[in-house]
Design an enzyme around this catalytic site. Structure first.
Site, PDB file in Angstrom:
ATOM      1  N   ASN A   7      18.942  46.057  65.205  1.00 24.72           N
ATOM      2  CA  ASN A   7      19.138  44.680  65.671  1.00 24.72           C
ATOM      3  C   ASN A   7      19.377  44.725  67.173  1.00 24.72           C
ATOM      4  O   ASN A   7      20.429  45.138  67.654  1.00 24.72           O
ATOM      5  CB  ASN A   7      20.328  44.059  64.931  1.00 24.72           C
ATOM      6  CG  ASN A   7      20.543  42.607  65.312  1.00 24.72           C
ATOM      7  OD1 ASN A   7      19.922  42.106  66.264  1.00 24.72           O
ATOM      8  ND2 ASN A   7      21.408  41.939  64.585  1.00 24.72           N
ATOM      9  N   LYS A  14      22.339  47.304  67.614  1.00 27.74           N
ATOM     10  CA  LYS A  14      23.102  47.572  66.396  1.00 27.74           C
ATOM     11  C   LYS A  14      22.178  48.261  65.407  1.00 27.74           C
ATOM     12  O   LYS A  14      20.986  47.961  65.350  1.00 27.74           O
ATOM     13  CB  LYS A  14      23.595  46.260  65.781  1.00 27.74           C
ATOM     14  CG  LYS A  14      24.756  45.644  66.522  1.00 27.74           C
ATOM     15  CD  LYS A  14      25.257  44.429  65.748  1.00 27.74           C
ATOM     16  CE  LYS A  14      25.986  43.486  66.691  1.00 27.74           C
ATOM     17  NZ  LYS A  14      25.940  42.095  66.242  1.00 27.74           N
ATOM     18  N   ARG A  87      14.945  43.453  63.665  1.00 32.68           N
ATOM     19  CA  ARG A  87      15.210  42.017  63.715  1.00 32.68           C
ATOM     20  C   ARG A  87      14.517  41.427  64.948  1.00 32.68           C
ATOM     21  O   ARG A  87      14.711  41.900  66.064  1.00 32.68           O
ATOM     22  CB  ARG A  87      16.705  41.758  63.819  1.00 32.68           C
ATOM     23  CG  ARG A  87      16.989  40.278  63.894  1.00 32.68           C
ATOM     24  CD  ARG A  87      18.337  40.008  64.492  1.00 32.68           C
ATOM     25  NE  ARG A  87      18.497  38.563  64.628  1.00 32.68           N
ATOM     26  CZ  ARG A  87      19.258  38.015  65.542  1.00 32.68           C
ATOM     27  NH1 ARG A  87      19.913  38.752  66.405  1.00 32.68           N
ATOM     28  NH2 ARG A  87      19.359  36.713  65.619  1.00 32.68           N
ATOM     29  N   HIS A 176      18.169  31.662  62.959  1.00 30.90           N
ATOM     30  CA  HIS A 176      19.172  32.151  61.988  1.00 30.90           C
ATOM     31  C   HIS A 176      18.594  32.226  60.575  1.00 30.90           C
ATOM     32  O   HIS A 176      19.335  32.225  59.606  1.00 30.90           O
ATOM     33  CB  HIS A 176      20.414  31.237  61.931  1.00 30.90           C
ATOM     34  CG  HIS A 176      21.287  31.331  63.140  1.00 30.90           C
ATOM     35  ND1 HIS A 176      22.046  30.260  63.587  1.00 30.90           N
ATOM     36  CD2 HIS A 176      21.539  32.342  63.997  1.00 30.90           C
ATOM     37  CE1 HIS A 176      22.715  30.618  64.664  1.00 30.90           C
ATOM     38  NE2 HIS A 176      22.420  31.887  64.931  1.00 30.90           N
ATOM     39  N   LEU A 205      27.953  29.409  60.957  1.00 33.38           N
ATOM     40  CA  LEU A 205      28.801  29.107  62.105  1.00 33.38           C
ATOM     41  C   LEU A 205      29.298  30.413  62.709  1.00 33.38           C
ATOM     42  O   LEU A 205      30.310  30.968  62.271  1.00 33.38           O
ATOM     43  CB  LEU A 205      29.976  28.222  61.674  1.00 33.38           C
ATOM     44  CG  LEU A 205      29.601  26.950  60.882  1.00 33.38           C
ATOM     45  CD1 LEU A 205      30.853  26.184  60.483  1.00 33.38           C
ATOM     46  CD2 LEU A 205      28.667  26.065  61.685  1.00 33.38           C
ATOM     47  N   GLY A 206      28.553  30.906  63.682  1.00 29.71           N
ATOM     48  CA  GLY A 206      28.942  32.140  64.328  1.00 29.71           C
ATOM     49  C   GLY A 206      29.902  31.861  65.472  1.00 29.71           C
ATOM     50  O   GLY A 206      30.101  30.712  65.864  1.00 29.71           O
ATOM     51  N   ARG A 238      26.312  27.476  74.640  1.00 28.91           N
ATOM     52  CA  ARG A 238      25.101  26.649  74.646  1.00 28.91           C
ATOM     53  C   ARG A 238      25.455  25.193  74.350  1.00 28.91           C
ATOM     54  O   ARG A 238      26.309  24.921  73.512  1.00 28.91           O
ATOM     55  CB  ARG A 238      24.119  27.145  73.576  1.00 28.91           C
ATOM     56  CG  ARG A 238      23.244  28.287  74.041  1.00 28.91           C
ATOM     57  CD  ARG A 238      22.419  28.838  72.906  1.00 28.91           C
ATOM     58  NE  ARG A 238      23.068  29.986  72.302  1.00 28.91           N
ATOM     59  CZ  ARG A 238      22.658  30.562  71.172  1.00 28.91           C
ATOM     60  NH1 ARG A 238      21.652  30.056  70.501  1.00 28.91           N
ATOM     61  NH2 ARG A 238      23.282  31.611  70.698  1.00 28.91           N
ATOM     62  N   ASP A 280      35.187  30.722  72.811  1.00 31.22           N
ATOM     63  CA  ASP A 280      35.423  30.979  71.393  1.00 31.22           C
ATOM     64  C   ASP A 280      36.205  29.809  70.797  1.00 31.22           C
ATOM     65  O   ASP A 280      37.344  29.558  71.192  1.00 31.22           O
ATOM     66  CB  ASP A 280      36.193  32.293  71.214  1.00 31.22           C
ATOM     67  CG  ASP A 280      36.164  32.768  69.763  1.00 31.22           C
ATOM     68  OD1 ASP A 280      36.265  31.916  68.849  1.00 31.22           O
ATOM     69  OD2 ASP A 280      36.038  33.989  69.550  1.00 31.22           O
ATOM     70  N   GLY A 333      32.572  30.151  59.943  1.00 30.13           N
ATOM     71  CA  GLY A 333      32.438  29.581  58.606  1.00 30.13           C
ATOM     72  C   GLY A 333      33.249  30.323  57.565  1.00 30.13           C
ATOM     73  O   GLY A 333      33.791  29.730  56.638  1.00 30.13           O
ATOM     74  N   GLU A 334      33.364  31.662  57.736  1.00 31.81           N
ATOM     75  CA  GLU A 334      34.074  32.469  56.749  1.00 31.81           C
ATOM     76  C   GLU A 334      35.578  32.516  56.986  1.00 31.81           C
ATOM     77  O   GLU A 334      36.359  32.597  56.052  1.00 31.81           O
ATOM     78  CB  GLU A 334      33.528  33.914  56.763  1.00 31.81           C
ATOM     79  CG  GLU A 334      32.117  34.039  56.221  1.00 31.81           C
ATOM     80  CD  GLU A 334      31.506  35.405  56.541  1.00 31.81           C
ATOM     81  OE1 GLU A 334      32.245  36.401  56.627  1.00 31.81           O
ATOM     82  OE2 GLU A 334      30.267  35.457  56.725  1.00 31.81           O
ATOM     83  N   GLU A 385      23.232  40.115  57.779  1.00 28.93           N
ATOM     84  CA  GLU A 385      21.855  40.093  58.265  1.00 28.93           C
ATOM     85  C   GLU A 385      21.194  41.460  58.162  1.00 28.93           C
ATOM     86  O   GLU A 385      20.015  41.568  57.834  1.00 28.93           O
ATOM     87  CB  GLU A 385      21.820  39.603  59.713  1.00 28.93           C
ATOM     88  CG  GLU A 385      22.035  38.097  59.809  1.00 28.93           C
ATOM     89  CD  GLU A 385      22.039  37.593  61.236  1.00 28.93           C
ATOM     90  OE1 GLU A 385      20.996  37.112  61.684  1.00 28.93           O
ATOM     91  OE2 GLU A 385      23.083  37.699  61.908  1.00 28.93           O
TER      92      GLU A 385
END
Lengths: 400, 358
Positions: A7, A14, A87, A176, A205-206, A238, A280, A333-334, A385
């Protein structure tokens, strides 16, 4: 078959070595600060068998980072990969699914670079370098846009002159996709519904990027990101949605310098631009310090972030019609129950009712935090991912 | 008694003359060319003649012109309601020039010519953005650097405020408090009005954002602005023309058509354009549902009633509307915008006269 998933970020690489089809992780890690030398040395954080090691090594480009990773894997006794899974952010209209990278595919990939000028070139160069070094090692590219190839014309079309959009390949691509597809499949399995009959709104939601995806019968029908990953939700740096004439005003202010505008909208907007304290959203949602100079600005930032999310959730629930579930995934999100609660509160008109107590408690994922009588399930699902890329790579290659 | 309303637009100046009653103007017209001192002067001469002609046909009543009501498309955060023009108002208008360079200079010229032709007649400005000046911050703020946005006046406004406000009042008489208001003008606009306050609107800094219009593009990926500038080597002015004059229904169909024509057309004509508009309407409606936790009524207004009815009928078939426990009522406001301007103008002119007398 052992698949090495790669990635490629703008300055990172990664990797994860997976034994397929059982998806057992053999090793993994991340090469950091790839590219021109920075204040700190470039290094590889490598982990295998529960051990983490740090290797400092010069990596002026991604190809060299890849060499170092291969050397490290061999050195630590990991098995040799039988395939590479890459990726790719953008597949344009040419790539609507995972694709084996032969000469033709690689050439086609090189022609769509400008669709994602920040993301595609390093990954494309890496594929070319890997082919040079290991001509016999099969490589598969997995595209973030591919899952969204099923978005219908009514959602993908911008109201611009059609000659122009055809000439420049202007349409909604959506991003995504690998993550949305993965969590949608996981959610359908969790609810024991056949994927072909499963409809949902997936919220990726990253802590950096974020998008919602409308899914009908297992297929993507809309994504909040558009032609580029800039449209839609408020993201870390963004801007998301913006009046196109205000982008023009900013372009005039930048004296026509599109690179400067690109930087403003991509790097200094979003949560960072609004709050002035952090990119953040977790920092912004935290309690303000007692001596904070501008608590109102912090409050406004979280309000704008949550409000945009809530509006899009409404829009996408309307699009899907009879949704089986809302899915929350990725870092925010998590791990942020407050975000989930804020956007699911007072959504009874959609048939959405959250069990707020359950939502706020520690969860073991996947998990359903809707009340018993909610028409729509509210799921929290961990995304993965790399695993999704590994699975798709394995499924694309002929059986060994 | 006579009352004059002026609606200065992009291509023409619309005027209407009301005598005695506000229910129906006795004379109305459109003057195509009115920009620039000379053209504006001639336009007002023409209107003055029309006023005299109207007075002669109504000899029973005294023919005094009591007020001039002028619809102003943009009032920024400066004007939260209608005002009678005075030196202070003129000064405040001038501060809006950079935010609305196409409208304000034309308006100032018009006011000056009104002064010359109709001295001592109160001029009342009615702002289309005023209804949206109190949008909640979470709705009007963009996710931009706070200082940058402030420096360039980048915040969301609504642009059909007069019609939305009247349509909301019309619908609220039935007891509805959560109203989805859809204004069918050449730039379609959808707003969520909760207890009289707008909480969501599709338009942005300009009416270009949101739903696509007859020639305007609606929502775009901001990345496209950069792409178009680079690939086509077009400057901001050319791009602005693209977004405002060549896009929307015109861009999608290749023809100049109205929303009424779009929804009236046979099924196999303009299919893509109709699908796109319906889809965007559905998503905007979903946002309105989320913004108010559901809706009680749909309020339609604007000059394209056929399109309004067709859109509302289509929306009501969608799952999100069907889920409502109470069936959603649809109200249509027939009142043209001139009437709304006249009403406000008369109200303010009378109040000003009372204050002067006291």
């Amino acid at each position: 078959m052992n698949v090495l998933v790669l990635n490629c970020g703008s300055s990172s690489l990664k990797y994860r070595l997976l034994a397929m089809p059982e998806a057992r992780e053999l090793a993994g890690g991340e090469a950091q600060r790839v590219g021109p030398r920075t204040a700190e040395p470039s290094r590889i954080l490598h982990h295998a068998d529960g051990q983490q090691t740090v290797h400092t090594v010069e990596m002026p480009d991604h190809a060299i980072a890849f060499d170092e990773i291969m050397r490290l894997l061999a050195h630590t006794g990991a098995p040799r990969p039988n395939a590479l899974g890459h990726r790719l952010v953008h597949g344009g209209t040419r790539f609507s699914g995972p694709t084996i990278m032969d000469d033709d595919a690689l050439r086609d990939l090189q022609t769509i670079q400008k669709l994602a000028p920040l993301h595609n070139p390093p990954a494309t160069a890496l594929i070319a370098a890997c082919r040079e070094r290991y001509p016999d090692l099969p490589q598969v590219a997995v595209f973030d846009t591919a899952f969204h190839a099923t978005i219908p014309a009514c959602a993908a079309t911008y109201a611009l002159p059609r000659k122009l959009t055809a000439k420049l390949g202007i349409r909604k691509y959506g991003f995504h996709g690998t993550s949305h597809q993965y969590v949608v499949e996981e959610a359908a399995r969790f609810l024991k519904k056949p994927l072909a009959k499963f409809s949902a709104v997936s919220c990726h939601l990253g802590s950096g990027g974020a998008s919602l995806c409308a899914v009908v019968d297992g297929r993507s029908v809309d994504n909040t990101m558009g032609f580029s990953p800039l449209q839609g939700l408020v993201m870390s740096t963004r801007c998301g949605d913006l009046d196109s004439t205000s982008a023009l005003r900013l372009l005039i202010a930048a004296r026509g310098d599109t690179d400067a505008l690109e930087k403003t909208l991509n790097k200094s907007s979003g949560v960072l631009g609004l709050s002035g304290i952090s990119g953040d959203i977790r920092d912004v949602l935290a309690a303000p310090a007692p001596d904070e100079t501008d608590p109102a600005r912090r409050h406004a930032t979280s309000q704008v972030y949550l409000w945009r999310l809530r509006k899009y959730l409404g829009a996408y629930l309307a699009t899907v019609g009879d949704a089986d579930a809302i899915i929350f995934t990725d870092t925010i999100g998590e791990t942020m129950p407050g975000v989930r609660a804020a956007v699911c509160a007072d959504m009874d008109c959609f048939g959405v009712r959250m069990d707020f107590q359950h939502n706020a408690a520690p969860l073991s994922l996947p998990c359903d935090v809707a009340t018993m009588d909610s028409d729509i399930r509210i799921l929290v699902v961990a995304t993965n991912e790399e695993l999704a890329i590994g699975r798709q790579t394995y499924a694309t290659l002929p059986p060994p | 008694m006579q009352l004059l309303t002026l609606v200065p637009g992009h291509e023409a100046l619309r005027y209407a003359i009301f005598t005695d009653r506000l229910t129906r103007p006795n004379n109305a017209g459109v003057i195509r060319d009115y920009r620039g001192a000379m053209a504006c002067h001639l336009a007002l001469l023409k209107i003055r003649k029309a006023l005299q002609a109207a007075a002669q046909t109504n000899r029973k009543t005294a023919a005094a012109l009591v007020a001039i009501g002028i619809r102003v498309p943009f009032g920024g955060t400066e004007f939260h309601g209608p005002v009678v023009v005075d030196a202070d108002v003129l000064r405040r208008l001038e501060t809006l020039t950079s935010a609305a360079p196409l409208h304000i200079p034309v308006l100032l010229e018009l006011l000056q010519q009104c002064d010359t032709q109709f001295p001592d007649v109160p001029q009342v400005l009615v702002f289309d953005t005023a209804f949206f000046a109190d949008l909640p911050a979470r709705e009007y703020l963009y996710a931009l650097d706070t200082d940058l946005a402030r420096a360039h006046g980048l915040r969301r406004f609504g642009y059909c405020g007069l019609l939305h406000a009247a349509a909301w009042q019309h619908a609220a008489r039935t007891g509805a408090t959560r109203i989805l208001s859809l204004c069918l003008e050449p730039q379609m606009e959808l707003a969520a009005i909760h207890g009289g306050r707008p909480v969501y609107v599709t338009s942005g800094v300009t009416p270009i954002e949101g739903l696509p219009g007859q020639t305007t593009c609606g929502d775009l990926d901001p990345g496209l602005v950069m792409l178009l500038a680079e690939e086509l080597h077009w400057g901001p002015e050319r791009l602005n023309t693209l977004f405002t004059r060549e896009s929307g229904l015109k861009g999608l169909t290749g023809r100049v058509i109205t929303f009424d024509e779009l929804f009236d057309a046979p099924k196999n004509k303009y299919t893509l354009a109709r699908d796109v508009i319906r889809y965007r309407l559905l998503q905007a409606s979903g946002m309105a549902f989320a913004a108010m936790g559901g809706i009680d009524a749909i309020a339609l207004s604007g000059r394209y009633p056929a399109a309004g009815r067709a859109s509302a009928a289509w929306l009501k078939q969608q799952t999100v509307f069907q889920r409502q426990c109470q069936p959603v009522a649809v109200h249509y406001l027939r009142t043209p915008v001139e009437f709304l301007v006249a009403e406000q103008a008369l109200l303010l002119a009378r109040a000003a006269a009372c204050r002067a007398a006291a």
